[in-house]
Design a protein around this motif. Structure first.
Motif, PDB file in Angstrom:
ATOM      1  N   ILE A 103      55.688  40.731  40.895  1.00 32.14           N
ATOM      2  CA  ILE A 103      54.766  41.780  41.312  1.00 32.14           C
ATOM      3  C   ILE A 103      53.324  41.315  41.110  1.00 32.14           C
ATOM      4  O   ILE A 103      52.950  40.881  40.021  1.00 32.14           O
ATOM      5  N   VAL A 104      52.529  41.389  42.170  1.00 33.61           N
ATOM      6  CA  VAL A 104      51.087  41.197  42.060  1.00 33.61           C
ATOM      7  C   VAL A 104      50.434  42.523  42.448  1.00 33.61           C
ATOM      8  O   VAL A 104      50.478  42.939  43.601  1.00 33.61           O
ATOM      9  N   PHE A 105      49.885  43.214  41.461  1.00 28.61           N
ATOM     10  CA  PHE A 105      49.208  44.473  41.750  1.00 28.61           C
ATOM     11  C   PHE A 105      47.856  44.191  42.407  1.00 28.61           C
ATOM     12  O   PHE A 105      47.118  43.306  41.977  1.00 28.61           O
ATOM     13  N   VAL A 106      47.568  44.959  43.442  1.00 26.71           N
ATOM     14  CA  VAL A 106      46.288  44.859  44.147  1.00 26.71           C
ATOM     15  C   VAL A 106      45.719  46.266  44.205  1.00 26.71           C
ATOM     16  O   VAL A 106      46.234  47.127  44.924  1.00 26.71           O
ATOM     17  N   THR A 107      44.666  46.522  43.449  1.00 24.83           N
ATOM     18  CA  THR A 107      44.150  47.884  43.337  1.00 24.83           C
ATOM     19  C   THR A 107      42.649  47.880  43.132  1.00 24.83           C
ATOM     20  O   THR A 107      42.072  46.891  42.675  1.00 24.83           O
ATOM     21  N   ALA A 108      42.026  49.004  43.466  1.00 21.82           N
ATOM     22  CA  ALA A 108      40.589  49.152  43.266  1.00 21.82           C
ATOM     23  C   ALA A 108      40.272  49.692  41.878  1.00 21.82           C
ATOM     24  O   ALA A 108      39.103  49.845  41.520  1.00 21.82           O
TER      25      ALA A 108
END
Length: 243
Positions: free
Chosen positions: A78-83
């Motif tokens: 899992i690679v989280f991509v979030t602001a």
């Protein structure tokens, strides 16, 4: 190493940017599909086997953590991509491999892909194979405190140690011991003796490992046949023993 990926983000512009970045700067990544919600992602996972999910946290009708609860035995990273940076602790608890903040920095994206590639490469090399750790013999003894003194154990007889609140269960080739010491105590005592922390609850004797199986964090199989889970955050440390 080639990686198969799925991009999950409810914002189409974010998906387009990430897709373009991966295509241009990470040519080893093949995008299997894209999804905008938890349900769309679950449908994709029925027909695809990704190596990694690039996963936004906030989505309509559920978030990333709801999704991960639906896939408890995942074999992908899992690679989280979030602001939002306040999800970092939750991401760690969900055993994420990497955490990227929007707007995505290309250098950080490349680092994330390289990190995932490194993990998957070692997993593939070690999957269902007999392992030969760096430490091939473990000699010595350890003293176990008791109310009336102490007991001496052969370190080579220890399969693994398991946390039990402020106690530790020591699983031996024959039987087990419950000791009024924390797992941290045994980690510090046995670290130089060929033992590695593979999970917040487990410390294992690397000389007793016979197989590694891929999964969310993976798992190891001991000479006794016992299978023990490996947390994603500890996976790299374990795999380093078998370079």
């Amino acid at each position: 190493m080639k990686l198969n990926a799925i991009i999950v983000d409810d914002e189409i512009n974010s998906r387009v940017i990430l897709r373009n970045y991966l295509t241009k700067y990470c040519p080893s990544v093949t995008i299997l599909g894209e999804a905008a919600s938890v349900q769309e992602t679950l449908e994709l996972l029925k027909s695809h086997t990704p190596d990694v999910l690039f996963l936004d946290v906030e989505m309509p009708y559920g978030n990333a953590f709801d999704l991960l609860e639906e896939v408890p035995d995942r074999a992908f990273e899992i690679v989280f991509v979030t602001a939002y940076d306040h999800y970092a602790v939750d991401a760690l608890n969900a055993q994420a491999t990497y955490y990227l903040l929007k707007p995505i920095a290309i250098d950080n994206l490349i680092k994330a892909v390289d990190h995932v590639s490194h993990i998957k490469q070692r997993e593939t090399a070690l999957q269902d194979t007999i392992l030969v750790p760096k430490v091939t013999t473990v000699e010595g003894k350890i003293t176990i405190p008791q109310q009336d003194g102490f007991e001496v154990l052969e370190i080579a007889d220890i399969l693994y140690c398991e946390a039990d609140d402020n106690y530790t269960k020591i699983h031996l080739v024959k039987g087990q011991k419950l000791v009024s010491k924390t797992l941290k105590y045994f980690e510090e005592s046995l670290n130089a003796q060929g033992f590695v922390r593979i999970h917040k609850s487990y410390l294992v004797n690397v000389n007793k490992i016979t197989r590694y199986r891929k999964g969310k964090g993976g798992s190891i199989v001991l000479t006794s046949g016992k299978e023990v889970a490996v947390s994603s955050s500890k996976k790299g440390t374990l795999l380093d023993y078998f370079k």
